[in-house]
Design a protein around this motif. Structure first.
Motif, short mmCIF file in Angstrom:
data_model
loop_
_atom_site.label_atom_id
_atom_site.label_comp_id
_atom_site.label_asym_id
_atom_site.label_seq_id
_atom_site.Cartn_x
_atom_site.Cartn_y
_atom_site.Cartn_z
N PRO A 1 1.16 -1.03 -0.16
CA PRO A 1 0.07 -0.06 0.05
C PRO A 1 1.18 1.28 -0.14
O PRO A 1 1.85 1.06 0.61
CB PRO A 1 -1.09 0.01 1.08
CG PRO A 1 -0.02 -1.36 2.30
CD PRO A 1 0.53 -2.10 1.55
N GLN A 2 0.41 2.38 -0.56
CA GLN A 2 0.84 3.28 -0.06
C GLN A 2 1.07 4.52 0.41
O GLN A 2 1.79 4.96 0.61
CB GLN A 2 0.86 4.23 -2.14
CG GLN A 2 1.20 3.91 -2.61
CD GLN A 2 0.17 4.62 -4.44
OE1 GLN A 2 -0.67 4.47 -5.02
NE2 GLN A 2 1.33 5.36 -4.80
N LYS A 3 0.00 4.08 1.64
CA LYS A 3 -0.40 4.77 2.65
C LYS A 3 -1.54 3.98 3.65
O LYS A 3 -2.35 2.52 2.83
CB LYS A 3 -1.69 6.50 2.12
CG LYS A 3 -0.79 7.09 1.38
CD LYS A 3 0.07 7.97 2.01
CE LYS A 3 0.76 9.18 0.67
NZ LYS A 3 1.79 9.47 1.43
N ILE A 4 -0.76 3.88 4.34
CA ILE A 4 -1.64 3.52 5.57
C ILE A 4 -2.02 4.75 6.54
O ILE A 4 -0.83 4.96 6.59
CB ILE A 4 -0.66 2.99 6.36
CG1 ILE A 4 -0.20 1.00 5.61
CG2 ILE A 4 -1.37 1.59 7.28
CD1 ILE A 4 1.00 0.42 5.98
N VAL A 5 -3.60 4.19 7.67
CA VAL A 5 -4.38 5.05 8.17
C VAL A 5 -4.60 4.63 9.31
O VAL A 5 -5.34 3.71 9.17
CB VAL A 5 -5.51 5.79 7.58
CG1 VAL A 5 -6.01 6.99 8.43
CG2 VAL A 5 -4.18 6.58 6.83
#
Length: 389
Positions: free
Chosen positions: A21-25
């Motif tokens: 994934p490019q971003k983990i929130v």
């Protein structure tokens, strides 16, 4: 616990989309220490983000469509960002659709994405899993496409998304999910959205939620009725005291002085609200002084008011609080949230937790034939980007 959640979410993402994934929130649920039914009465609330979270994994998609997967529900949907956004029968997807609509309505430019998410927030327990879903999802799209959105606006847009879904919530849930800080509670002014942090170092105490595991159907109709009764009460107070703009400008003496001009119910609701606004201010002072005993006493007073004056408790919640009141190791307990079911929030001296959990669970099962659910919580940070070291 959350490390496992993050690893599982990322693994699922990689297996599904064949890439990191490019971003983990991470986006948390919330508790409210004190200040119940006050957000729609222009008062103050005292919530905090907790260490129960939703983890999201995002990437930009190479297509016009966006694919969103709810791992825990074993469900997914696709949405074309060029198509009109409408409500669906599949309820959880509406929170996501609502967020996308808010972003579009505000003129933000973004393209397709893939997203998977998983959660440790118990659904339906009054810990605001919907606010965590809205705000975490919005934050993820913001980070993925580098959109210029302030944290407070993430909360406000999350609230608007929930209104679009059909739930006329106040701002507390989304605000605390976004703006939370570890070991801090947030005093929010529900009239102006001004806020300040207060220390919440419960070093010698554990925060434990006892979930009654019941939901009485009165909730929606009673909630609307309480709002109407409060509106009637403040109208009477304003007509008698021109300087009064809202309940926060009132004293208990003023409410008492117009008792004969109110119905019994309107009087009781109004008196509760004025007392509860005062309790929030006293709770902040107690926290600033590290005086957890006084905070606990205020929590008990709030429950008494919610049960007797605001009348939003139920036998199950009253039994939990009444039982815990007999325990010296429990410094405070009250129902949390709208009422008629859901959780109590409890401050228990460390070292006594397991004994009290076992005792209360047994008594509760004997009394109602219902299994008590128990959640240990800590006060954590608000919605944030997870950086994998």
């Amino acid at each position: 616990m959350n490390d496992i959640l993050i690893n599982n979410t990322v693994t699922f993402f990689k297996e599904t989309f064949g890439a990191e994934p490019q971003k983990i929130v991470l986006s948390p649920g919330r508790i409210n220490i004190i200040g119940e039914h006050i957000d729609y009465n222009d008062g103050y609330v005292l919530p905090a983000a907790i260490d129960k979270i939703i983890c999201f994994a995002f990437e930009k998609s190479k297509a016009k469509t966006s694919r969103v997967i709810a791992i825990d529900l074993n469900d997914e949907f696709e949405i074309n960002l060029n198509d009109p956004i409408e409500l669906s029968d599949n309820v959880w997807t509406n929170y996501v659709r609502g967020v996308i609509l808010q972003l579009q309505n505000k003129g933000f430019k973004f393209e397709g994405f893939n997203c998977v998410f998983s959660s440790t927030i118990p659904v339906g327990s009054g810990l605001s899993s919907s606010a965590a879903l809205e705000c975490g999802f919005l934050f993820g799209v913001k980070e993925l496409y580098n959109l210029d959105i302030k944290p407070v606006d993430v909360a406000l847009m999350g609230q608007s998304a929930e209104h679009w879904v059909g739930i006329n919530c106040g701002i507390m849930d989304q605000f605390s999910s976004v703006m939370g800080l570890e070991n801090k509670v947030i005093k929010i002014d529900c009239r102006t959205l001004e806020y300040e942090y207060h220390n919440a170092d419960f070093n010698e105490y554990s925060l434990i939620l006892f979930d009654s595991n019941v939901k009485h159907s009165l909730m929606t109709s009673a909630y609307n009725q309480r709002r109407e009764q409060c509106e009637e009460g403040i109208a009477i107070l304003k007509s008698n005291f021109p300087e009064v703009k809202s309940f926060r400008d009132c004293t208990e003496e003023q409410v008492q002085s117009v008792k004969d001009k109110m119905s019994e119910d309107v009087f009781k609701r109004s008196l509760f609200v004025v007392k509860e606004i005062k309790r929030v201010i006293q709770a902040c002072q107690a926290l600033d002084n590290g005086d957890i005993q006084t905070l606990g006493k205020l929590m008990y007073e709030t429950h008494e008011g919610l049960s007797k004056d605001y009348e939003v408790s139920c036998p199950e919640l009253d039994m939990i609080v009444d039982t815990l009141k007999t325990e010296e190791a429990v410094v405070g307990s009250r129902l949390m949230g709208g009422g008629f079911g859901g959780c109590t929030i409890n401050l228990i001296k460390k070292g006594h937790e397991e004994r009290i959990k076992a005792k209360l669970s047994g008594l509760y099962l004997d009394a109602f034939g219902i299994e008590l659910k128990i959640y240990d919580v800590k006060i954590g940070n608000g919605t944030s980007l997870y950086i994998n070291n």
